[in-house]
Design a protein around this motif. Structure first.
Motif, PDB file in Angstrom:
ATOM      1  N   GLY A 193       3.744  -0.867 -15.022  1.00 29.57           N
ATOM      2  CA  GLY A 193       2.694  -2.062 -14.742  1.00 29.57           C
ATOM      3  C   GLY A 193       3.748  -3.367 -12.304  1.00 29.57           C
ATOM      4  O   GLY A 193       2.622  -3.760 -12.592  1.00 29.57           O
ATOM      5  N   LEU A 194       4.817  -2.377 -12.883  1.00 26.05           N
ATOM      6  CA  LEU A 194       5.085  -2.597 -11.553  1.00 26.05           C
ATOM      7  C   LEU A 194       3.853  -2.378 -10.573  1.00 26.05           C
ATOM      8  O   LEU A 194       4.239  -2.960  -9.049  1.00 26.05           O
ATOM      9  CB  LEU A 194       6.245  -2.903 -11.111  1.00 26.05           C
ATOM     10  CG  LEU A 194       7.138  -2.555  -9.579  1.00 26.05           C
ATOM     11  CD1 LEU A 194       7.067  -4.010  -9.223  1.00 26.05           C
ATOM     12  CD2 LEU A 194       8.336  -2.538  -9.684  1.00 26.05           C
ATOM     13  N   ALA A 195       4.027  -0.991 -10.852  1.00 31.73           N
ATOM     14  CA  ALA A 195       2.894  -0.343  -9.024  1.00 31.73           C
ATOM     15  C   ALA A 195       1.219  -0.318  -9.133  1.00 31.73           C
ATOM     16  O   ALA A 195       0.691  -0.891  -8.040  1.00 31.73           O
ATOM     17  CB  ALA A 195       3.295   1.414  -9.863  1.00 31.73           C
ATOM     18  N   LEU A 196       0.541  -1.278 -10.174  1.00 32.84           N
ATOM     19  CA  LEU A 196      -0.540  -1.731  -9.876  1.00 32.84           C
ATOM     20  C   LEU A 196      -0.435  -3.134  -9.569  1.00 32.84           C
ATOM     21  O   LEU A 196      -1.716  -3.767  -8.342  1.00 32.84           O
ATOM     22  CB  LEU A 196      -0.738  -1.757 -11.016  1.00 32.84           C
ATOM     23  CG  LEU A 196      -1.063  -0.552 -12.289  1.00 32.84           C
ATOM     24  CD1 LEU A 196      -1.556  -0.910 -13.426  1.00 32.84           C
ATOM     25  CD2 LEU A 196      -2.166   0.272 -11.219  1.00 32.84           C
ATOM     26  N   TYR A 197       0.691  -3.807  -9.647  1.00 33.47           N
ATOM     27  CA  TYR A 197       0.831  -5.125  -8.800  1.00 33.47           C
ATOM     28  C   TYR A 197      -0.078  -5.813  -8.759  1.00 33.47           C
ATOM     29  O   TYR A 197      -0.589  -6.628  -7.505  1.00 33.47           O
ATOM     30  CB  TYR A 197       1.349  -5.067  -6.876  1.00 33.47           C
ATOM     31  CG  TYR A 197       2.526  -6.155  -6.723  1.00 33.47           C
ATOM     32  CD1 TYR A 197       3.467  -6.302  -7.630  1.00 33.47           C
ATOM     33  CD2 TYR A 197       1.952  -6.563  -5.477  1.00 33.47           C
ATOM     34  CE1 TYR A 197       4.501  -6.744  -6.464  1.00 33.47           C
ATOM     35  CE2 TYR A 197       2.515  -7.468  -4.973  1.00 33.47           C
ATOM     36  CZ  TYR A 197       3.671  -6.878  -5.505  1.00 33.47           C
ATOM     37  OH  TYR A 197       4.323  -8.564  -5.168  1.00 33.47           O
ATOM     38  N   THR A 198      -0.969  -6.404 -10.297  1.00 38.01           N
ATOM     39  CA  THR A 198      -1.811  -7.321 -10.369  1.00 38.01           C
ATOM     40  C   THR A 198      -1.262  -8.234 -11.153  1.00 38.01           C
ATOM     41  O   THR A 198      -0.170  -7.826 -11.595  1.00 38.01           O
ATOM     42  CB  THR A 198      -3.005  -6.821 -10.519  1.00 38.01           C
ATOM     43  OG1 THR A 198      -2.716  -5.974 -11.620  1.00 38.01           O
ATOM     44  CG2 THR A 198      -4.047  -5.492 -10.089  1.00 38.01           C
ATOM     45  N   PRO A 199      -1.714  -9.430 -11.267  1.00 38.11           N
ATOM     46  CA  PRO A 199      -0.772 -10.287 -12.261  1.00 38.11           C
ATOM     47  C   PRO A 199      -0.666  -9.910 -13.738  1.00 38.11           C
ATOM     48  O   PRO A 199       0.453  -9.816 -14.130  1.00 38.11           O
ATOM     49  CB  PRO A 199      -1.857 -11.753 -11.870  1.00 38.11           C
ATOM     50  CG  PRO A 199      -2.123 -12.058 -10.506  1.00 38.11           C
ATOM     51  CD  PRO A 199      -2.645 -10.542 -10.748  1.00 38.11           C
ATOM     52  N   LEU A 200      -1.515  -9.463 -14.182  1.00 36.99           N
ATOM     53  CA  LEU A 200      -2.350  -8.629 -15.581  1.00 36.99           C
ATOM     54  C   LEU A 200      -0.810  -7.906 -15.943  1.00 36.99           C
ATOM     55  O   LEU A 200      -0.722  -7.127 -17.142  1.00 36.99           O
ATOM     56  CB  LEU A 200      -3.283  -8.312 -15.708  1.00 36.99           C
ATOM     57  CG  LEU A 200      -3.635  -8.398 -17.046  1.00 36.99           C
ATOM     58  CD1 LEU A 200      -3.587  -9.479 -18.003  1.00 36.99           C
ATOM     59  CD2 LEU A 200      -5.276  -7.620 -17.438  1.00 36.99           C
ATOM     60  N   GLY A 211       1.287  -0.953  -0.086  1.00 37.27           N
ATOM     61  CA  GLY A 211      -0.234  -0.089  -0.124  1.00 37.27           C
ATOM     62  C   GLY A 211       1.101   1.293   0.108  1.00 37.27           C
ATOM     63  O   GLY A 211       0.831   2.264  -0.576  1.00 37.27           O
ATOM     64  N   PHE A 212       2.307   1.352   0.707  1.00 36.32           N
ATOM     65  CA  PHE A 212       2.837   2.565   0.469  1.00 36.32           C
ATOM     66  C   PHE A 212       4.132   2.236   0.236  1.00 36.32           C
ATOM     67  O   PHE A 212       3.898   3.307  -1.123  1.00 36.32           O
ATOM     68  CB  PHE A 212       4.228   1.677   2.144  1.00 36.32           C
ATOM     69  CG  PHE A 212       4.473   3.764   2.050  1.00 36.32           C
ATOM     70  CD1 PHE A 212       3.955   4.652   2.798  1.00 36.32           C
ATOM     71  CD2 PHE A 212       6.169   3.218   2.327  1.00 36.32           C
ATOM     72  CE1 PHE A 212       4.591   6.055   2.490  1.00 36.32           C
ATOM     73  CE2 PHE A 212       6.835   4.624   1.990  1.00 36.32           C
ATOM     74  CZ  PHE A 212       6.378   6.095   2.630  1.00 36.32           C
ATOM     75  N   THR A 213       4.343   1.854  -0.459  1.00 33.67           N
ATOM     76  CA  THR A 213       5.578   1.351  -1.842  1.00 33.67           C
ATOM     77  C   THR A 213       5.138   1.747  -3.087  1.00 33.67           C
ATOM     78  O   THR A 213       6.245   1.834  -3.979  1.00 33.67           O
ATOM     79  CB  THR A 213       7.193   0.280  -1.330  1.00 33.67           C
ATOM     80  OG1 THR A 213       6.316  -0.273  -1.242  1.00 33.67           O
ATOM     81  CG2 THR A 213       7.799   0.479   0.094  1.00 33.67           C
ATOM     82  N   HIS A 214       3.859   0.529  -3.229  1.00 32.13           N
ATOM     83  CA  HIS A 214       3.678   0.683  -4.419  1.00 32.13           C
ATOM     84  C   HIS A 214       2.889   1.647  -5.110  1.00 32.13           C
ATOM     85  O   HIS A 214       2.998   1.891  -5.739  1.00 32.13           O
ATOM     86  CB  HIS A 214       3.160  -0.467  -5.005  1.00 32.13           C
ATOM     87  CG  HIS A 214       3.888  -1.802  -5.007  1.00 32.13           C
ATOM     88  ND1 HIS A 214       4.712  -2.135  -3.947  1.00 32.13           N
ATOM     89  CD2 HIS A 214       3.997  -2.445  -5.833  1.00 32.13           C
ATOM     90  CE1 HIS A 214       5.609  -3.297  -3.842  1.00 32.13           C
ATOM     91  NE2 HIS A 214       5.379  -3.219  -5.831  1.00 32.13           N
ATOM     92  N   THR A 215       1.977   2.505  -3.868  1.00 26.39           N
ATOM     93  CA  THR A 215       1.646   3.643  -4.508  1.00 26.39           C
ATOM     94  C   THR A 215       2.475   4.964  -4.954  1.00 26.39           C
ATOM     95  O   THR A 215       2.511   6.342  -5.703  1.00 26.39           O
ATOM     96  CB  THR A 215       1.101   4.430  -3.067  1.00 26.39           C
ATOM     97  OG1 THR A 215       0.108   3.473  -2.764  1.00 26.39           O
ATOM     98  CG2 THR A 215      -0.100   5.280  -3.126  1.00 26.39           C
ATOM     99  N   ILE A 216       3.897   5.164  -3.894  1.00 24.39           N
ATOM    100  CA  ILE A 216       4.403   6.102  -5.001  1.00 24.39           C
ATOM    101  C   ILE A 216       5.348   6.033  -5.921  1.00 24.39           C
ATOM    102  O   ILE A 216       5.053   6.370  -6.837  1.00 24.39           O
ATOM    103  CB  ILE A 216       6.148   5.546  -3.488  1.00 24.39           C
ATOM    104  CG1 ILE A 216       5.686   6.331  -2.142  1.00 24.39           C
ATOM    105  CG2 ILE A 216       7.624   6.899  -4.180  1.00 24.39           C
ATOM    106  CD1 ILE A 216       6.352   6.057  -0.985  1.00 24.39           C
ATOM    107  N   LEU A 217       5.170   4.239  -6.045  1.00 22.26           N
ATOM    108  CA  LEU A 217       5.981   3.730  -8.044  1.00 22.26           C
ATOM    109  C   LEU A 217       4.862   4.041  -8.633  1.00 22.26           C
ATOM    110  O   LEU A 217       4.923   4.845  -9.859  1.00 22.26           O
ATOM    111  CB  LEU A 217       5.967   2.083  -7.614  1.00 22.26           C
ATOM    112  CG  LEU A 217       6.944   1.791  -6.991  1.00 22.26           C
ATOM    113  CD1 LEU A 217       7.268   0.581  -7.082  1.00 22.26           C
ATOM    114  CD2 LEU A 217       8.612   1.768  -7.799  1.00 22.26           C
TER     115      LEU A 217
END
Lengths: 118, 499
Positions: free
Chosen positions: B313-320, B268-274
């Motif tokens: 793509g990395l930030a959304l972090y869903t398989p797709l 929730g924190f790191t990937h929101t920054i991304l």
């Protein structure tokens, strides 16, 4: 011991950052060197600062210091030494090519050129 | 088994030594081509093995996993190595005509091969400190390549490149130190287990952000990308092609690896920054490109913009989304390297890369125009080329989780990319040359012509193949994404499998 190490890292980092933010290449090189020293000492302490303990196994000794960070620091020192040599060469090239050591290479002002040709 | 992983690193190093010893002879350049060909074979063999057996790992010097240095290849690493080999071969062939003997005598081919070795090493290593070493191998050789020839402009760009990359290295090392201090290990697979047991999860997030900044500088994301447009337009064309294709992608790869394997504790924190970083990277890159008037500067800013998509793509972090990121990574390397190679031919024909001072390419060299359009349209995301599927996957991934705004940004940036590509097309290809030069392809020696055009045509064909039959590539990316999001197999291969 911790205080000495921590303040050494802090002072070197602060000085390093100040120097890196200058716009001349020579201070930038010095700053990067200082930052590398700081990070090397930092890496060294990441295995805990322990005085007088051996890093290799010996009989009748129970406290050891972690040898791995020392190996890492050795590698990092060698690499940063090489890097410093490279950046010194590049900056020297830039300095000799443009007669000043500004990080941003400014084109020669037009009046200089006309003076040179006359 | 361990040789399969070691060969892609040994081959370029051996080639570098041979090419350096033969740098005064005309055979030197052919050694470089031969080495690149061998690397392609070796990486193909590795790929086959990974496809058949899943994650392959090897312990160097027979030191068992968390203590020694591990080389490990999952599908992402394997495909990155293959694509590196393809780009390496294309650029090595291109360099036959692009690099003059003066640069060869300074050791161009040796530096180039060391660079490839560094890139491959970074993709294959399973150890964080070893990754640092590969970064440095890559950086030292890229400094050499960047300033080879020593024009004033090159040195000016080189200094910024060196200084900013060294600062990122310093951050990376501090992160390594902190992580080791907390977990007592630097093996990535071991780390992914160890970070779960760390008590101070807040400090772990701080370390994650340090790595994000360190890799972010390498990957040239907003707001850390300024070194890239300052330096990428200065060196020889084959050099900027290989830089554009591979160097920033190593940073993206490292981000994907670390933020799926190790730092997945506080998404929730790191990937929101991304996510924010991805959005700003896309927008600033494409706007920067819109303001430029130089062929290579436009392309350089577009690298930045495209990096944003991969980070997205990395930030959304869903398989797709991870599928999209992997697909984008592969597609982008091919397309971007190719565009720089086209820019090299255009410069050779018209005498400049400044769009205001060139023109007439479409009339006198329509074949080159055709070859430019394929990667250019692919970059902008025209169906049925590879870029369309890459963007489609990412936008669909964003819409699936109701991230409407970032999907809109991605599409708008695609539109602006078309604007830049049509600008290049209109200025360099359609408009008549301002000085009345007729840039015909037969102006170039026959001996130089095929090494220049063959790699461009080859990479363009690859783009078209990916575009026309995306199915196997997407399936592959799905398997790769599955491995990334479920790292148990990776961890088991590294820690369990003694080979």
């Amino acid at each position: 011991m911790e205080l000495i190490l921590a303040s050494a890292i802090g002072i070197m980092t602060a000085a390093g950052i100040y120097l890196v933010l200058r716009l001349r290449t020579f201070p930038v090189i010095l700053g990067i060197s200082l930052l590398t020293y700081a990070v090397n000492v930092f890496l060294f302490t990441s295995g805990r600062a322990r005085v007088g303990a051996p890093p290799v196994l010996r009989d009748d000794i129970t406290t050891y210091t972690d040898p791995l960070p020392q190996a890492l620091v050795l590698t990092a020192i060698v690499i940063s030494f090489g890097m410093t040599a490279v950046i010194v060469m590049i900056s020297l090239g830039a300095f000799l090519g443009s007669d000043d050591d500004q990080v941003n290479d400014q084109p020669d002002p037009p009046q200089d050129r006309s003076e040179g040709s006359s | 088994m361990s040789w399969l992983l070691a060969f892609p690193i040994i081959i370029p190093f051996a080639t570098a030594v041979i090419a350096f010893l033969n740098r005064d002879k005309p055979t030197g350049r052919w050694w470089s081509v031969l080495g690149s060909l061998l690397l392609l074979l070796a990486s193909g063999a590795l790929m086959v093995r990974v496809l058949q057996e899943g994650v392959v790992a090897a312990q160097m010097g027979q030191w068992a996993a968390p203590f020694g240095i591990t080389l490990v290849a999952d599908l992402l690493s394997a495909v990155m190595v293959v694509i590196t080999a393809i780009t390496g071969l294309a650029v090595a062939v291109y360099a036959l005509a692009d690099i003059d003997t003066a640069k060869e005598k300074l050791g161009y081919h040796a530096l180039f091969q060391v660079l490839i070795a560094g890139v491959v090493g970074a993709f294959l290593t399973g150890d964080l400190f070893n990754l640092y070493v590969w970064f440095e191998v890559m950086l030292i050789s890229s400094f050499g390549l960047l300033i080879l020839g020593g024009s004033r402009e090159q040195i000016d760009g080189g200094i910024k490149y060196v200084a900013l990359n060294l600062v990122s290295t310093i951050l990376f090392l501090s992160g390594v130190g902190l992580l080791y201090g907390m977990t007592g290990t630097l093996n990535m697979a071991d780390l992914s287990l160890a970070v779960e047991e760390v008590e101070n999860q807040g400090l772990l997030t701080v370390i994650a952000v340090m790595f994000m900044v360190a890799f972010g500088v390498k990957a040239a994301v907003f707001p850390l990308f300024f070194w890239l447009p300052a330096s990428y337009h200065t060196p020889a064309f084959s050099v900027s092609a290989v830089f554009a294709g591979l160097l920033t992608k190593v940073g993206v790869y490292a981000l994907i690896r670390m933020f799926t394997l190790v730092f997945d504790h506080d998404i929730g924190f790191t990937h929101t920054i991304l996510l924010w970083v991805a959005g700003f990277t896309m927008v600033t890159g494409v706007l920067g490109a819109a303001a430029q008037q130089d062929f290579r500067k436009i392309l350089s800013f577009h690298i930045v913009s495209q990096i944003g998509y991969m980070i997205l793509g990395l930030a959304l972090y869903t398989p797709l989304a991870i599928v999209g990121a992997v697909f984008y990574l592969v597609h982008h390397i091919v397309v971007k390297a190719n565009l720089f190679l086209v820019a090299g031919v255009a410069q050779r024909l018209t005498g400049s890369t400044d769009l205001r001072r060139i023109g007439g390419l479409y009339k006198s060299a329509p074949f080159l125009g055709f070859l430019f359009l394929i990667p250019a349209f692919s970059l902008a995301g025209f169906p049925p080329l590879s870029g369309f599927w890459a963007k489609y996957l990412l936008v669909k991934a964003a819409l699936d989780i109701d991230a409407w705004f970032i999907a809109f940004v991605a599409l708008a940036v695609g539109l602006l990319t078309i604007f830049s590509m049509t600008k290049i097309w209109g200025e360099a290809f359609w408009k008549p040359h301002p000085d009345g030069v007729e840039p015909k392809l037969n102006k170039i020696d026959r001996a130089d012509l095929w090494p220049l055009l063959l790699p461009i045509a080859g990479l363009a064909t690859l783009t078209v193949i990916i575009g026309l039959s995306p199915e196997p590539f997407v399936q592959f990316a799905e398997r790769a994404s599955d491995q990334l999001l479920n790292p148990q197999a990776y961890v088991a291969a590294v820690l369990g499998g003694a080979s």
